[in-house]
Design a protein around this motif. Structure first.
Motif, PDB file in Angstrom:
ATOM      1  N   THR A 102       0.834  -1.205   0.000  1.00  0.00           N
ATOM      2  CA  THR A 102       0.000   0.000   0.000  1.00  0.00           C
ATOM      3  C   THR A 102       0.870   1.257   0.000  1.00  0.00           C
ATOM      4  O   THR A 102       0.596   2.218  -0.716  1.00  0.00           O
ATOM      5  CB  THR A 102      -0.933  -0.004   1.226  1.00  0.00           C
ATOM      6  OG1 THR A 102      -1.781  -1.152   1.134  1.00  0.00           O
ATOM      7  CG2 THR A 102      -1.794   1.248   1.274  1.00  0.00           C
ATOM      8  N   ASP A 148      -5.905  -1.252  -4.798  1.00  0.00           N
ATOM      9  CA  ASP A 148      -5.351  -1.868  -3.595  1.00  0.00           C
ATOM     10  C   ASP A 148      -6.372  -2.865  -3.055  1.00  0.00           C
ATOM     11  O   ASP A 148      -7.444  -2.472  -2.619  1.00  0.00           O
ATOM     12  CB  ASP A 148      -5.045  -0.777  -2.561  1.00  0.00           C
ATOM     13  CG  ASP A 148      -4.161  -1.292  -1.439  1.00  0.00           C
ATOM     14  OD1 ASP A 148      -3.894  -2.510  -1.399  1.00  0.00           O
ATOM     15  OD2 ASP A 148      -3.733  -0.472  -0.607  1.00  0.00           O
ATOM     16  N   GLN A 208      -7.516   0.462  -0.473  1.00  0.00           N
ATOM     17  CA  GLN A 208      -7.868  -0.680   0.351  1.00  0.00           C
ATOM     18  C   GLN A 208      -8.971  -0.230   1.312  1.00  0.00           C
ATOM     19  O   GLN A 208      -8.917   0.864   1.837  1.00  0.00           O
ATOM     20  CB  GLN A 208      -6.610  -1.069   1.133  1.00  0.00           C
ATOM     21  CG  GLN A 208      -6.662  -2.354   1.895  1.00  0.00           C
ATOM     22  CD  GLN A 208      -5.265  -2.738   2.415  1.00  0.00           C
ATOM     23  OE1 GLN A 208      -4.332  -1.939   2.354  1.00  0.00           O
ATOM     24  NE2 GLN A 208      -5.135  -3.933   2.903  1.00  0.00           N
TER      25      GLN A 208
HETATM   26 MG    MG Z   1      -2.092  -2.730   2.209  1.00  0.00          MG
END
Ligand code: MG
Ligand code: ATP
Ligand code: ATP
Ligand code: MG
Lengths: 326, 354
Positions: free
Chosen positions: B57, B191, B110
């Motif tokens: 990330t 993500d 994410q």
């Molecule tokens: Mg991550």
């Protein structure tokens, strides 16, 4: 018929009042033999955790019965109920929420030992804690005894949860997504450790997961039950379920699940469903719950009558579908 | 709106060179991205795999420069190319950077499923995005928004007037995709695009991504700890360990001819559903502390191939065969063992059964 260690008969559980009422688990019947592993798979919200909690005695069924070692658990006397609650342990879905953050690993594990008089005094408690940490591979043990949950990794915390479940020598463990939160590299050793408990100590398992690959790996010698919106729609031995699934929902899942193998996954032909929508528990379709999405839908039948789980073929392969005949 | 300039098909839209990112943590510097170098090719999909905390990330956030204040890019270069022009992303300022972030390179975060503003209808969230970058009339904006919602296979008229909570997880994920495509970026970073979704919904999103990519021609960089998503969607795969890329290659090479012990370990630890039953092998130990990294190769503590050299010297990513690079001193041996495993013969050196 086999003697089951634990059985559910027409288990139903509702939540909420009046118009808010939902049926999270609807008429589920199943049995698990001693030393067996039964895996419960299905999508989020289909009632897996609720079923697990019902079997572990943490939730009372709205209707239906649970029998443990042949006895109806909710009508038996207090002492028998206490024995049942000790014999059945649950490893909760969330490893962060289920451990007391202000207690050390040693305190977390010794508390139930002392509370239930399973050891004579603190020295014996400590010996047992050391033994438990060894069983779950948290070694060198001395490094872990004085640690707090926040000082442990996700996988280590999950192992502590397993060790805590083992403090009371359970004969039945409900493992609710017990390895889903941990990384692949650590997951396998956790799964193998749980398998060892089954093989060496004869512990019986209800293994709950939304991950079909994990279900296959952990329950290869056992059975898988597929749940859809509160009901079991297919139940059979693991190899049979993977290789010879009968229910259109199970087939759709197997065809849809991506695989960690480029050739295998790219050769799959997804099954097209009639609708993408997962029905809301507040507004369930009549008849078979899967009928609005089902490619085998037959008007006048599937939208009228809810199919019951019935045996097809041999070896106790059970399917709840009007369109599947044995 | 697609740029018809032919040269864009043969230059790489993105080149990352020796990128380092650190967080100032309570206990010290967290070295989250360490010397990452790669090219994103036109129209390809490149997957980054690796365990939790390995820096995936952080890498994505660094590329669009949305890192938190306590993070810093200490070294490296990010070059972006479109229509024959090259831009040094790390030199962009204010407005230029915001333009880059939406119109050239968009990221879907994410757990972004919860990132919607709950009191705004989908249409207002979409219009805000368009308004910030393009000059369009109300009706043009509506057209654009409807068309993208249609692209992600939603009922556009219904969804555009909905509030986020009225949509299911899969629908929200599709709206996010539509929003990332809104300003016609050349690069999309996803993500964990399907991690929170059900199997059937996940499948719809995967098929959707494939068809959108074929149709719109963007380059896709996606991050996932789930190897099956990489196997399904990626042209190339990068394995990350402790902030660095340790292996980069074509998806078939990574899955069937891995050359880094960590990649091999990951692949052997993941079961398939419909494939044959296979025993799984775990990787011993756990990932290193990014504040206090071990010397030498960061994987050596868990690696069955480790020798003295691995403990002292960190291997760099070197070419190993066409379109394949690896950071390991024992590549040949790993390759031999991997081949033996796939043939189902020979002793398995790569990690013992747990
Ligand atoms: Mg991550
Ligand atoms: N205490 C509760 N009160 C009201 N509704 C509940 C309660 N517990 C569960 N439910 C509802 O019952 C249904 C089944 O929930 P359950 O947690 O058993 O699902 P699950 O299959 O375990 O899902 P997941 O895979 O997301 O863990 C859901 O719709 C949930 O919202
Ligand atoms: N704001 C922050 N401050 C300090 N350290 C951070 C911060 N954000 C992330 N880190 C650390 O940086 C490292 C890389 O984190 P990152 O989120 O990039 O990992 P990831 O590979 O995306 O993991 P996951 O798969 O869990 O999402 C981790 O060790 C993490 O603890
Ligand atoms: Mg659950």
């Amino acid at each position: 018929m086999t003697e089951y260690l634990i059985e559910a008969h027409n288990l139903t559980r509702q939540f909420g009042r009046r118009r808010e009422r939902v049926t999270a688990v609807d008429d589920v019947s199943l049995g698990i033999s001693e030393g067996e592993v039964l895996c419960l798979v299905g999508e989020s919200g289909c009632g897996k955790t609720t079923t697990g909690k019902l079997l572990a005695g943490l939730l009372k069924p709205s209707s239906g019965r649970i029998r443990y070692q042949g006895q109806d658990v909710w009508t038996q006397d207090k002492e028998s109920f206490r024995k049942y609650r000790l014999g059945v342990q649950i490893i909760h879905q969330d490893p962060y929420a289920s451990l007391n953050p202000s207690h050390t690993v040693h305190q977390i594990l010794s508390a139930p030992l002392l509370h239930h008089n399973l050891v004579n005094g603190r020295r014996q408690a400590r010996e047992r804690v050391v033994e438990l940490l060894q069983i779950v591979d948290l070694t060198p043990v001395e490094d872990f005894l004085t640690k707090y949950p926040h000082q442990l990794s996700g996988g280590q915390r999950q192992r502590v949860s397993v060790a805590r479940a083992l403090t009371v020598n359970p004969s039945f463990i409900v493992a609710d997504e017990a390895v889903s939160m941990v990384d692949v590299s650590i997951r396998v050793s956790l799964l193998k450790m749980l398998s060892r408990l089954r093989m060496q100590l004869g512990v019986t398992f209800l293994f709950i997961t939304h991950d079909l690959a994990l279900a296959k790996f952990f329950a290869w010698e056992g059975r898988i039950a597929v749940m859809y919106v509160g009901s079991v729609v297919e139940l059979t031995s693991t190899p049979e379920l993977i290789n010879n699934a009968q229910h259109p929902y199970t087939k759709a899942l197997l065809a849809a699940v991506p695989e960690a193998d480029p050739n295998l996954t790219r050769r799959k032909k997804p099954i097209t469903l009639r609708s993408q929508d997962i029905p809301s528990l507040r507004n369930l379709p009549p008849g078979c719950r899967f009928h609005p999405r089902c490619p085998l839908f037959e008007e006048g039948l599937c939208d009228r009558v809810a199919p019951k789980l019935k045996s097809v073929g041999e070896n106790g392969h059970q399917v709840a579908c009007h369109r599947v005949t044995g | 709106m697609k740029d018809e300039n032919a040269t864009i098909w043969d230059t790489n839209p993105l080149s990352v060179r020796n990128l380092w990112v650190e967080y100032l943590g309570e206990r010290g510097m967290v070295k989250a991205v360490r010397g990452v170098t790669f090219d994103l090719r036109p129209r390809e999909s490149l997957a980054f795999i690796g365990e939790s905390g390995c820096g995936k990330t952080t890498l994505g956030l660094a590329l669009i420069r949305l890192l938190v204040k306590t993070a810093r890019i200490s070294q490296g270069e990010i070059l972006y190319r479109r229509s024959g022009r090259e831009t040094a992303v790390l030199k962009l300022k204010g407005r230029e950077m915001r333009h880059f972030r939406w119109c050239e390179c968009a990221m879907v975060f994410q757990s972004a499923l919860n990132a919607f503003n709950p009191v705004l209808r989908i249409r207002d969230q979409m219009y805000d995005t368009i308004r910030a970058h393009w000059r369009m009339s109300q009706s043009e904006m509506r057209e654009r928004a409807l068309s993208l919602l249609r692209h992600v296979q939603l009922d556009p008229e219904r969804v555009i007037d909905s509030y986020p909570h009225e949509l299911s997880g899969g629908m929200r994920q599709r709206v996010l995709l539509a929003m990332s495509l809104l300003l016609d970026p050349q690069i999309i970073i996803l993500d964990e695009p399907t991690t929170a979704l059900d199997i059937l919904t996940q499948r719809t999103i995967l098929e959707l991504l494939k068809s959108l990519k074929a149709e719109m021609g963007f380059s896709l960089m996606f991050i996932s700890h789930d190897l099956s998503i990489a196997a399904e969607l990626a042209d190339r795969v990068a394995t990350m360990y402790a902030g660095a890329i340790v292996e980069l290659g074509l998806v078939y090479d990574i899955f069937y001819r891995p050359a880094h012990p960590y990649t091999l370990g990951l692949i052997r630890a993941v079961p398939t559903v419909t494939g044959d039953f296979q025993d799984l092998i775990s990787i011993p130990g756990s990932p290193p502390d990014l504040i206090d990294l071990p010397t030498g190769c960061k994987f050596h503590i868990r690696c069955p191939y480790a020798t003295d050299r691995c403990r002292q010297e960190e291997p760099t990513l070197e070419p190993y065969g066409p379109d394949h690079s690896v950071a390991c001193f024992h590549v040949d041996q790993v390759r031999r063992d991997a081949d033996a495993i796939w043939e189902g013969t020979g002793h398995v050196a790569a990690g013992e059964a747990a």
